[in-house]
Design a protein around this motif. Structure first.
Motif, PDB file in Angstrom:
ATOM      1  N   CYS A 239      -0.447 -28.173 -18.085  1.00 31.34           N
ATOM      2  CA  CYS A 239      -1.808 -27.645 -18.189  1.00 31.34           C
ATOM      3  C   CYS A 239      -2.471 -27.645 -16.815  1.00 31.34           C
ATOM      4  N   PRO A 240      -3.508 -26.844 -16.658  1.00 36.27           N
ATOM      5  CA  PRO A 240      -4.161 -26.756 -15.342  1.00 36.27           C
ATOM      6  C   PRO A 240      -5.028 -27.976 -15.023  1.00 36.27           C
ATOM      7  N   ARG A 244     -11.291 -33.000 -19.324  1.00 31.08           N
ATOM      8  CA  ARG A 244     -10.785 -33.816 -20.448  1.00 31.08           C
ATOM      9  C   ARG A 244      -9.501 -34.580 -20.092  1.00 31.08           C
ATOM     10  N   LEU A 245      -9.012 -34.355 -18.908  1.00 30.57           N
ATOM     11  CA  LEU A 245      -7.727 -34.969 -18.503  1.00 30.57           C
ATOM     12  C   LEU A 245      -7.733 -36.481 -18.726  1.00 30.57           C
ATOM     13  N   MET A 272       1.410 -32.388 -20.429  1.00 30.41           N
ATOM     14  CA  MET A 272       0.069 -31.938 -20.815  1.00 30.41           C
ATOM     15  C   MET A 272      -0.958 -33.065 -20.686  1.00 30.41           C
ATOM     16  N   GLY A 273      -2.200 -32.677 -20.409  1.00 31.41           N
ATOM     17  CA  GLY A 273      -3.222 -33.644 -20.005  1.00 31.41           C
ATOM     18  C   GLY A 273      -4.037 -34.299 -21.095  1.00 31.41           C
ATOM     19  N   ASN A 277      -4.687 -29.300 -26.231  1.00 30.02           N
ATOM     20  CA  ASN A 277      -3.556 -28.363 -26.344  1.00 30.02           C
ATOM     21  C   ASN A 277      -2.211 -29.072 -26.211  1.00 30.02           C
TER      22      ASN A 277
HETATM   23  S1  SF4 Z   1      -4.622 -29.837 -22.117  1.00 31.48           S
HETATM   24 FE1  SF4 Z   1      -6.519 -31.016 -22.064  1.00 31.48          FE
HETATM   25  S2  SF4 Z   1      -6.652 -31.718 -19.949  1.00 31.48           S
HETATM   26 FE2  SF4 Z   1      -5.213 -30.047 -19.951  1.00 31.48          FE
HETATM   27  S3  SF4 Z   1      -6.449 -28.271 -19.466  1.00 31.48           S
HETATM   28 FE3  SF4 Z   1      -6.278 -28.366 -21.696  1.00 31.48          FE
HETATM   29  S4  SF4 Z   1      -8.097 -29.464 -22.344  1.00 31.48           S
HETATM   30 FE4  SF4 Z   1      -7.881 -29.842 -20.134  1.00 31.48          FE
END
Ligand code: SF4
Length: 338
Positions: A239-240, A244-245, A272-273, A277
């Motif tokens: 993920c970018p 929310r990371l 993923m962070g 997602n």
């Molecule tokens: S997976 Fe979570 S941390 Fe990663 S970009 Fe999406 S919302 Fe942000």
């Protein structure tokens, strides 16, 4: 394409081995001297992929390359002079079933074509030049031809290939030439080559970067993978990051990439962070990890393996990747003929 002088036998052999290891499927070498042509037999001895001799004007070099066992010759018949010289090269290529690749470059179009098109490099001029070279070969009853038309402007090469595709059935070799390096070079190449391949135009590709040949091969393979035309190696889904990371994602991704870059087996790894997602992407990958609070959820083959402490995360991810590859190898061996 190799980047060292081909006369430097050890250097070129090392480059050929490294390019093959990186997954290069056709290797072009500069043949600008007779000494370079004499290295071809040694290159052929170690090469598992076809070798192309890059010739510009000297038909004697083309003949020497053919005699020394080259698999393909890149030359523009209109540039090598008299009809006798052209027919000599064509005859030698025909006798050994060696294809000729025409290589039109916007930066070196014929003077009369540039003049006709208002003193400018144009897609129309590139097509006119390609058709002129094709015509010379056809008049010599030679049809084992591949056509390249390269420009540093992706839109110009796209326009040229689209136009030529409606006028001939020869295979096309795609590339954005002198694309630069780094982000710009990669994006220009991906736009030019990727657009045409997505339209079904193009048979072979070359990414031209001001960088090592290995980087060019990696970029080319990534373009092909993005279009679903190649599968080998690891596809990373990450993920970018945003507000929310829930962990130190970028260093983890970099370490996972470093530890898995040698893998040839097709696989997807998701890093993923957070749980927005993360679970979906992790489940759809072969191995996935999703940051969650003070821990992370680890996935393998779409199934959750539960929470893992962050200090153990890297080793657990790599362990699961190893298990995944072992399972795949076992399955392959169990298959008939495996
Ligand atoms: S997976 Fe979570 S941390 Fe990663 S970009 Fe999406 S919302 Fe942000």
């Amino acid at each position: 394409m190799t980047k060292c002088p081909t006369e430097d036998r050890q250097a070129v052999l090392s480059e050929v081995v490294a390019l093959q290891e990186a997954g290069c499927e056709i290797i072009r070498v500069t043949v600008n001297t007779l000494e370079a042509a004499e290295v071809i037999p040694d290159i052929k001895k170690i090469s598992r992929v076809p070798i192309v001799a890059d010739i510009h004007f000297d038909h004697k070099l083309a003949l020497a390359a053919v005699k020394n066992g080259i698999d393909k010759v890149r030359l523009n018949p209109g540039n090598i002079g008299s009809d006798e010289k052209i027919s000599e090269v064509v005859k030698a290529c025909k006798e050994r079933s060696i294809p000729i690749r025409i290589g039109v470059n916007a930066g070196s179009l014929e003077k009369d074509i540039i003049k006709k098109h208002g003193g400018l490099q144009t897609a129309e001029g590139m097509v006119e030049s390609a058709l002129r070279h094709i015509d010379i070969l056809e008049k010599n009853q030679f049809f084992d031809t591949i056509v390249a038309m390269k420009s540093s402007d992706p839109l110009m090469m796209i326009e040229a290939f689209r136009a030529l595709a409606s006028q001939c059935d020869y295979p096309f070799h795609l590339g954005v030439t002198e694309a630069g390096n780094s982000t710009q070079g990669l994006i220009k190449s991906a736009v030019g080559i990727g657009t045409l391949l997505a339209e079904g135009i193009g048979d072979t590709i070359r990414v031209s970067l001001t960088d090592t040949g290995i980087e060019e091969v990696r970029a080319g393979k990534e373009i092909l993978r993005s279009l679903g035309l190649r599968r080998e190696g690891v596809e990373y889904i990450s993920c970018p990051t945003c507000g929310r990371l829930e962990g130190d994602l970028i260093p983890l991704l970099n370490r996972v990439k470093q530890a898995t870059s040698h893998i040839k087996h097709p696989m997807k790894i998701a890093v993923m962070g957070c749980v927005v997602n993360g679970p979906g992407e992790s489940k759809s990958a072969d191995i996935g990890v999703c940051m969650s609070g003070n821990s992370a959820i680890l996935y393998s083959g779409g199934q959750s393996l539960g929470l893992v402490e962050k200090e153990d995360l890297e080793s657990r991810v790599l362990e699961e990747i190893g298990r995944f590859i072992d399972r795949k190898k076992d399955n392959q061996q169990k298959q008939p003929g495996g």
